[in-house]
Scaffold this motif. Structure first.
Motif, short mmCIF file in Angstrom:
data_model
loop_
_atom_site.label_atom_id
_atom_site.label_comp_id
_atom_site.label_asym_id
_atom_site.label_seq_id
_atom_site.Cartn_x
_atom_site.Cartn_y
_atom_site.Cartn_z
N LEU A 225 1.50 -38.90 132.80
CA LEU A 225 0.61 -39.45 133.82
C LEU A 225 -0.22 -40.62 133.32
O LEU A 225 -0.89 -41.29 134.11
N ARG A 226 -0.19 -40.90 132.02
CA ARG A 226 -0.93 -42.05 131.50
C ARG A 226 -0.18 -43.36 131.73
O ARG A 226 -0.77 -44.43 131.60
N ASP A 228 2.02 -45.93 134.33
CA ASP A 228 2.05 -46.24 135.77
C ASP A 228 3.27 -45.63 136.44
O ASP A 228 3.17 -45.09 137.56
N LEU A 231 2.81 -41.75 136.73
CA LEU A 231 1.83 -41.40 137.75
C LEU A 231 2.39 -41.65 139.15
O LEU A 231 2.15 -40.85 140.07
N SER A 234 4.86 -38.82 139.96
CA SER A 234 4.14 -37.57 140.22
C SER A 234 3.46 -37.60 141.58
O SER A 234 3.51 -36.62 142.33
N THR A 235 2.84 -38.71 141.93
CA THR A 235 2.16 -38.82 143.21
C THR A 235 3.14 -38.66 144.37
O THR A 235 2.85 -37.95 145.35
N ASP A 318 -3.25 -38.01 145.46
CA ASP A 318 -3.94 -39.30 145.61
C ASP A 318 -4.04 -39.70 147.08
O ASP A 318 -3.55 -40.76 147.50
N ARG A 360 -6.34 -38.75 137.07
CA ARG A 360 -6.12 -39.19 138.44
C ARG A 360 -7.15 -40.23 138.88
O ARG A 360 -7.64 -40.21 140.00
#
Length: 574
Positions: A225-226, A228, A231, A234-235, A318, A360
């Motif tokens: 998740l660190r 781009d 993340l 995952s979103t 998010d 997040r």
């Protein structure tokens, strides 16, 4: 249907305009074509479409209303949704059988093909089915059709023949394969030249942007998740989960590496496209639809813990609008509730929110002030909630307190808030009406937090487990204090002596009745820990059988058993 509409009251202006537009389109189709007009619509609209309303009145109703551009598409349908057994009620008893009839409409051996399919499915399930049995089933099907004066075997005849010849007369075997044969999992396909629904288009764009290809076979995916890309992937997967489209399932593996890593198992199901189309009522993009669906669920959720879980889902996905809505609802409902267990249930998901907020982009900041307030409010209420509970209610409250304790430690709240929580736990000791299971649990938590000294804990145990205390209450305190913390007895001699003193006061009948309780308390210890506890309890200071202390009068309890035990303890043979 007319009666139902009259009971529902007058239609809204929007609904009336929609039905006026439908009548205008029917009139236009009737003018442009010859013969009857077929209308496919919901039964709710039938009275309005059959009503005698002039075309001029409908046009007057629509005059001046704003126009909007629309784009139509097909929604793929699935066999389970067609089946009456699925609960939808579309009316088709067995879509699989109907599809078979259509596929074999020009063949004369449709009954043999159907029985061969039954045999294949049964063999895949591990059942032994011979070719001779299939032949006998076909003959029996034709015989049943002749007896019933039917030209060919139908579904009922072939089902009864299959049960008799292939399932050995056991309907349970047929029930095992009926869903796969009669319903199946077929999904319709949208033609390539047909515009897609907005959510499907948005999904395709995001699949391309995140480089996630939909595949039917399972594959694992590890996300950091660190980054781009991690993340973004995952979103997307979390937003799809909010829309009840579980393309990916989050696993527990890798959680020990911190909150910046997620492990997923991906597997695409064609029916997920249908679920996305159904979610168009919540929004035209995946983000908007997920936010709308979560906000609707939050507004309808009465339980504070479940509401906090929904807020956590919105945060991980998010969705700022849903997060704002959920936090406002949490604040309002937490201020209005005095239910201790509901307040305690809200703390674990809120702690997860604060933990995940590190990965997040700070979306957890609004909860920084809310969680401490709920902790204080719960601490003020659960003293009264712990009084005079039965076994089931006490177990539920104990589980909620333990989960809340873990959440408080995870969230790393201010020392003042934690002190308030500890003070509330300590007040349970002086409350004679407090359920002893809860009081024992509170004592254990304070002991582990080093807010209760070892000598004070031993004194408390000696008082709570004294001979004057009813056995049921003493056992409840014993379970609350030691379940899950039995390894402390290995190293804490004072605590061990207090427990040992209570155990020796129990008579034989009470001791035997309490054995299930002791088993629950000490079940968390492995073999090595149990041996070390026995060494400490019997004062064995060295390896082997040396160092054991024989209790006075032990040989008079059960002579035969005592002889074997004494022989082992003193170094004798078995």
């Amino acid at each position: 249907m007319t009666a139902l509409r009259s009971e529902a009251g007058p239609l809204s202006a929007r609904e009336a305009a929609r039905e006026a537009h439908m009548r205008i389109e029917i009139a236009r189709a009737a003018k442009d074509s010859e013969g009857p007009i077929a209308v496919v619509c919901g039964a709710w609209h039938v009275p309005a479409l059959a009503a005698k309303i002039s075309l001029a009145a409908d046009r007057a109703l629509l005059k001046g209303r704003p126009k909007a551009k629309v784009k139509a598409t097909w929604a793929p349908w699935t066999a389970p949704r067609l089946a009456r057994a699925s609960g939808y009620g579309a009316g088709v008893v067995a879509p699989g059988w109907c599809a078979h009839l259509w596929d074999t409409r020009h063949r004369g051996d449709r009954d043999a093909v159907w029985l061969a399919r039954i045999a294949r499915v049964m063999r895949d399930r591990g059942h032994m089915v011979s070719t001779a049995s299939v032949i006998e089933a076909q003959r029996l099907g034709h015989a049943l059709a002749a007896l019933r004066e039917r030209p060919h075997p139908g579904f009922e005849e072939l089902r009864e023949a299959a049960i008799a010849c292939l399932c050995h007369g056991e309907p349970a075997r047929w029930d095992d394969i009926a869903a796969e044969l009669l319903v199946g999992s077929a999904v319709g396909v949208i033609p390539a030249d047909t515009p897609l629904a907005p959510l499907l288009e948005d999904l395709q764009r995001q699949q391309k942007a995140t480089r996630l290809k939909p595949e039917a076979l399972e594959r694992t995916l590890t996300l950091d998740l660190r980054s781009d890309s991690g993340l973004a992937r995952s979103t997307l997967l979390h937003r799809l989960h909010a829309l009840d489209v579980p393309w990916g399932e989050l696993t527990d593996a890798g959680r020990s590496r911190g909150t910046f890593r997620e492990n997923w198992v991906l597997a695409w199901n064609p029916e997920f496209a249908v679920r996305l189309v159904e979610n168009l009522v919540h929004g035209s993009t995946i983000a908007d639809a997920a936010a709308g669906k979560l906000a609707e669920a939050m507004a309808a959720e009465p339980d504070l813990g479940e509401l906090a879980t929904l807020v956590r889902s919105a945060m991980i996905a998010d969705l700022p609008a849903a997060i704002t809505t959920g936090i406002a609802l949490l604040e309002r409902r937490a201020a209005l509730t005095s239910d201790s267990q509901s307040l305690l249930a809200a703390l674990p998901p809120m702690a997860d929110i604060l933990r995940y907020g590190e990965a997040r982009s700070g979306t957890a900041r609004p909860l920084g002030d809310l969680m401490p307030r709920i902790v204080v409010q719960a601490a003020l209420t659960f003293r009264y909630a712990a009084r005079n509970l039965d076994a089931e209610a006490a177990g539920a409250l104990r589980a909620a307190i333990l989960a809340a304790e873990r959440a408080i430690q995870l969230a790393q709240l201010d020392a003042e808030v934690i002190a308030t929580w500890h003070d509330a736990l300590a007040r349970l000791f002086d409350d004679d009406q407090a359920t002893r299971l809860i009081a024992g649990t509170a004592a254990r938590l304070l002991y582990e937090a080093e807010k209760l000294a070892a000598d004070d804990a031993a004194t408390l145990l000696a008082r709570m487990l004294s001979p004057g205390t009813p056995v049921a209450e003493a056992a409840g305190f014993f379970e609350g204090f030691l379940e899950g913390a039995g390894d402390r007895l290995i190293h804490d001699a004072t605590l061990r002596q207090a427990v040992d003193a209570w155990l020796t006061t129990l008579d034989e009948e009470t001791f035997i009745a309490s054995l299930p309780l002791f088993r629950r308390v000490f079940s968390a210890l492995d073999r090595s820990e149990r041996r070390r506890l026995m060494d400490a309890a019997l004062d064995r200071s060295d390896t082997g059988a040396r160092g054991y202390t024989v209790l006075p009068g032990a040989e008079t309890l059960w002579p035969a058993h005592a002889a074997r035990v004494l022989a082992l303890m003193t170094g004798g043979t078995r």
